[in-house]
Structures are given as C-alpha cells and as structure tokens.
Motif scaffolding. Structure first.
Motif, short mmCIF file in Angstrom:
data_model
loop_
_atom_site.label_atom_id
_atom_site.label_comp_id
_atom_site.label_asym_id
_atom_site.label_seq_id
_atom_site.Cartn_x
_atom_site.Cartn_y
_atom_site.Cartn_z
N TRP A 152 -2.37 16.56 40.71
CA TRP A 152 -1.45 15.57 42.06
C TRP A 152 -0.15 15.98 41.95
O TRP A 152 1.00 15.44 41.08
CB TRP A 152 -2.36 14.09 42.50
CG TRP A 152 -3.68 14.07 42.19
CD1 TRP A 152 -4.24 14.79 41.65
CD2 TRP A 152 -3.73 12.92 42.56
NE1 TRP A 152 -5.21 14.00 41.34
CE2 TRP A 152 -5.43 12.81 42.50
CE3 TRP A 152 -3.77 11.77 43.12
CZ2 TRP A 152 -6.40 11.45 43.40
CZ3 TRP A 152 -4.34 10.39 44.12
CH2 TRP A 152 -6.03 10.96 43.95
N VAL A 153 0.54 16.12 43.35
CA VAL A 153 1.72 15.80 43.97
C VAL A 153 1.71 14.52 44.38
O VAL A 153 1.82 14.32 45.58
CB VAL A 153 2.70 16.94 44.35
CG1 VAL A 153 3.64 17.14 44.66
CG2 VAL A 153 1.57 18.51 43.08
N VAL A 154 3.00 13.87 43.69
CA VAL A 154 3.31 12.20 45.05
C VAL A 154 4.07 12.62 44.95
O VAL A 154 5.38 12.79 44.29
CB VAL A 154 2.93 11.66 44.34
CG1 VAL A 154 3.24 9.98 44.35
CG2 VAL A 154 1.67 11.30 43.98
N TYR A 155 4.28 12.21 46.27
CA TYR A 155 6.06 12.35 46.81
C TYR A 155 6.87 11.16 46.63
O TYR A 155 6.23 10.20 47.43
CB TYR A 155 6.50 12.96 48.89
CG TYR A 155 5.48 14.46 48.33
CD1 TYR A 155 6.43 15.49 47.83
CD2 TYR A 155 4.52 14.54 48.96
CE1 TYR A 155 6.22 16.58 48.42
CE2 TYR A 155 4.44 16.28 49.32
CZ TYR A 155 4.92 16.78 48.54
OH TYR A 155 4.36 18.55 48.55
N ALA A 156 8.28 11.22 46.16
CA ALA A 156 9.17 10.02 46.29
C ALA A 156 9.96 10.26 47.01
O ALA A 156 11.07 10.57 46.67
CB ALA A 156 8.51 9.24 44.72
#
Length: 320
Positions: free
Chosen positions: A314-318
């Motif tokens: 999972w890649v979560v953009y912050a």
C-alpha cells in the motif's frame, strides 16, 4: 591394496554427496526456499509471470464500503481528492478477481502516477468534461464504461453512484495491448536493522483518515478507513505486509468538482521523504522519480535501496 581401498571409499563419499544434493534440490522448493529462476512480480516480489496491468479507480466513500476485489491487488494507492476525502487506485496484474469496485472517476494526476506502469489499462467511471480529451489522449489505455460496456455492471443492492463494478477479464479484453508488469523501482528483501518498533500509523486528510495497525499474528498491517476496519465483502480485513507513506506536494489544480471544491494535483514526480512500515517497524526513507515514465525508487538514509516485505504493497500519499 590400500590404494584401492582409499579409492573405493572416495568413490562412495562422492556418490553419497551427489545423492544428497540431488535429494536436497528436490525438497528445497517444498521447504519454502526461493528458486532464483522463478518469475516474480515486480510489484509484490512473489511468484508471478509477467501479465497485463489493470489500474482501477476505486471509490472510498463510506457508502462504497466494503470493497470488492481490493484484496487481490498487487498495489493499493491512497489519494487525497476534493474536500479532503480519500480515493483508491488498485493495481492488478498477478491475479484478477471476478470483479472490482465500486469504480469511480479519474483525476488529472492519475495520468502522471500511472505512467510508471508504461501503458496500463485504466478502469474508471468517467471524468469531468474538461478532462475527457486529456485522459483519452494520454498514453494510458483509458477504459470508461462507454468504451468497454461489457466490462461494467451495477449492483442493484447498492445505491448509485457507489454501485458500479468492473470485470477485469472483460476490461483487459478491451485493452489487448495493455502493458505487462515490469520493474517500477520496488525492491524486496530482508528487513533492515534500523527500524523503530511501531504498532500504529495514521495518515489524515481534512475529511478522511487511513490507519494501519500491525498484526503480529497475520504478519501484516491491517487497514482502517475513518476509524473503521477496512474489509472485503466477505468480511476479511484489508491490509498488507508493507505500507509506504510517501510525502508529496498536493497543490490545487485548475479543476473543481460540482460543489466548487478544488481538485488537488498529486505530484508523484520528484523526490521527498517517506516512511516504510514492515514487520512491526517504521523505517525512514526517501523516494525519487526522475520523470513520469520512470519508476519510483525508495532508499534508506545511507543510500541503499529500501527493501519491502514480499506481498501486497500500500502506498499512501501524505502532504509534505
């Protein structure tokens, strides 16, 4: 006589060694040892042949949950959209479930994000009028319902617009030249030594949150949306062995939704900081992507590649 005896013993030893290594070679794969000649997915590090890539824009409003097929994705991206809500993109290649969804509309910055997969098929419900030409003329294999009607269906048990689903097999049939899975910069391997023990991590947008809790029993991070455990339609928890929190610039774009809320443009080309979660630990990292057609590399503070645990990512953009 002594010489013959020595030679006989030596021959027996060699024969025994050959038998042992032949036996070991036969049982090694059964013991979970890796076969260096085995094809592996560049997205998960697990056994998989190169296969067409399907990206699906997935609704993440509360009314859209639970999700369908997301547990079969190789990669799940979490993005910020209008009003500080979240939306997902599932990348499917290693395996294709029967259906995926609910499917929702694409955004301008999705083109930049997905270019690192070369020319993947993109399943989405549509885009605002001002973006139709931009998406259709992009290098992506755009597949809205109008271009692949057999690939989509609506679930009568769900309310519109949260009831549109895509059939991957039909979608890829409509995209015969979709690119195959290839290296996008991910690296897989043993856990580095400088992690910080971590049980939980949350990324917050103005109107949404995505949290991950480490499960030592399942050896993966269990996902939650807005404080509620994320599940499949069968009730299984969503999650992954590796979670990447990638800090990026999310500037206002020139587009707005029907309520006047500005659409953020997520800049995935460039460089910045990241946090990689794996094995119950958090690791400081940096990310770099030179151009839209390049993959995204993740590095440890010393410059070595940051290895992920094998499995879904999972890649979560912050926000930076």
């Amino acid at each position: 006589m002594a010489t013959k005896t020595v030679l006989a013993l030596l021959a027996a030893v060699i024969a025994g060694a050959l038998i042992f290594w032949a036996f070991w070679g036969a049982v090694q794969p059964q013991l979970g040892q890796q076969d260096d000649t085995e094809q592996r997915s560049p997205y998960t590090g697990q056994p998989a042949d190169p296969a067409p890539v399907l990206a699906v824009k997935v609704d993440n409003a509360k009314q859209a949950r639970p999700h369908t097929g997301l547990d079969k994705a190789d990669i799940v991206y979490v993005e910020k959209v209008e009003g500080g809500q979240s939306r997902l993109i599932g990348i499917f290649s290693s395996q294709q479930p029967d259906s995926i969804g609910p499917v929702r509309s694409a955004r301008e910055s999705d083109i930049e994000l997905l270019r690192q997969f070369d020319r993947p098929a993109l399943a989405y419900s549509g885009v605002r009028k001002a973006l139709i030409e931009t998406v259709e003329e992009s290098p992506l294999y755009a597949l809205p319902p109008g271009d692949a009607p057999k690939a989509y269906f609506r679930d009568p048990d769900r309310r519109s617009p949260h009831n549109l689903f895509v059939r991957p097999e039909e979608a890829l049939r409509a995209a015969p030249d979709a690119s195959l899975s290839e290296d996008i910069g991910f690296r897989f391997g043993p856990r580095p030594a400088d992690g910080k023990p971590t049980d939980e991590r949350t990324v917050r947008y103005a109107s949404a949150s995505t949290s991950f809790n480490w499960s030592a029993k399942e050896k993966r991070w269990l996902a939650s949306f807005d404080g509620t455990p994320a599940r499949t339609e069968q009730g299984e928890r969503l999650g992954a062995p590796t979670v990447v929190i990638q800090h990026v610039t999310m500037q206002p774009s020139r587009y707005k939704d029907v309520t006047g809320a500005v659409t953020p443009y997520i800049e995935t080309v460039g460089s910045g900081k990241a946090t990689v979660l794996r094995d119950g630990q958090a690791f400081n990292a940096t990310w770099q992507r030179e151009t839209a057609t390049d993959g995204t590399s993740f590095s440890q503070p010393g410059g070595e590649p940051m290895p992920f645990a094998r499995g879904q990512v999972w890649v979560v953009y912050a926000d930076r």
